[in-house]
Design an enzyme around this catalytic site. Sequence first.
Site, short mmCIF file in Angstrom:
data_model
loop_
_atom_site.label_atom_id
_atom_site.label_comp_id
_atom_site.label_asym_id
_atom_site.label_seq_id
_atom_site.Cartn_x
_atom_site.Cartn_y
_atom_site.Cartn_z
N ARG A 1 -48.94 -35.03 14.19
CA ARG A 1 -49.11 -35.21 12.75
C ARG A 1 -49.38 -33.88 12.05
O ARG A 1 -48.81 -33.59 10.99
CB ARG A 1 -50.23 -36.21 12.51
CG ARG A 1 -49.90 -37.59 13.08
CD ARG A 1 -51.12 -38.48 13.19
NE ARG A 1 -51.67 -38.76 11.88
CZ ARG A 1 -52.91 -39.20 11.70
NH1 ARG A 1 -53.72 -39.40 12.72
NH2 ARG A 1 -53.34 -39.45 10.49
N THR B 1 -51.06 -45.44 15.31
CA THR B 1 -49.92 -45.04 16.14
C THR B 1 -49.69 -46.19 17.11
O THR B 1 -50.62 -46.70 17.72
CB THR B 1 -50.22 -43.75 16.92
OG1 THR B 1 -50.42 -42.69 15.98
CG2 THR B 1 -49.09 -43.38 17.86
N ILE C 1 -54.46 -42.69 21.68
CA ILE C 1 -53.49 -42.36 20.64
C ILE C 1 -54.18 -42.58 19.31
O ILE C 1 -55.17 -43.31 19.22
CB ILE C 1 -52.18 -43.19 20.76
CG1 ILE C 1 -52.45 -44.70 20.73
CG2 ILE C 1 -51.41 -42.80 22.01
CD1 ILE C 1 -51.20 -45.56 20.78
N ASP C 2 -53.69 -41.91 18.28
CA ASP C 2 -54.31 -42.00 16.96
C ASP C 2 -54.27 -43.43 16.43
O ASP C 2 -53.35 -44.19 16.73
CB ASP C 2 -53.58 -41.10 15.97
CG ASP C 2 -53.67 -39.63 16.30
OD1 ASP C 2 -54.57 -39.26 17.08
OD2 ASP C 2 -52.85 -38.86 15.78
N LYS C 3 -55.25 -43.73 15.60
CA LYS C 3 -55.25 -45.00 14.88
C LYS C 3 -53.94 -45.10 14.11
O LYS C 3 -53.45 -44.11 13.57
CB LYS C 3 -56.44 -45.02 13.91
CG LYS C 3 -56.54 -46.26 13.09
CD LYS C 3 -57.68 -46.15 12.09
CE LYS C 3 -57.70 -47.39 11.24
NZ LYS C 3 -58.18 -47.17 9.91
#
Length: 166
Positions: free
Chosen positions: A106, A9, A5-7
Amino acid sequence: IVHRIDKDTSGLLLISKNNKVHEELSKSFKNKTVKRKYIALVKGIITENKGKIEAPIGRSESDRKKLSVIEKNSKKAVTNFTVLERYKTATLLELELETGRTHQIRVHMSYINHPVINDPLYNKDKVINNYGQMLHAYYLGFTHPLTKEFLEFTSPLESEFIEIQN
């Protein structure tokens, strides 16, 4: 780690204990049999109760750090959303991915002019608090590679995520 998962998140990650299980779970992601749902707090009021964003994602031509909805050198990306709650200046969404592109939620939310609140890359607004972007990986469902049992996991929203909605 089977998927990322994205930083900034919060939420669930899927991690395997050995290479065999990792390979099988990776195949499940590739075959789109793993179900993933996210919760996001986005800028503005989304009037539709449900929606589907089908827009290809590729590297931004103007900023190499960003991805964007673009036709050239892009990959198909599909995000489904359901409105959970509308606030004065924001909307709480449940999002389900049909594809799994980097920064997909996003980018797609920014593309429809409802960027994720506190997103440092795709939302130009001032950061509201130091928590991070208001994006949470709250649900994972998949078939266990060895037992063949369908497993489901959820992660509650962090208190900072809930407080910012008020």
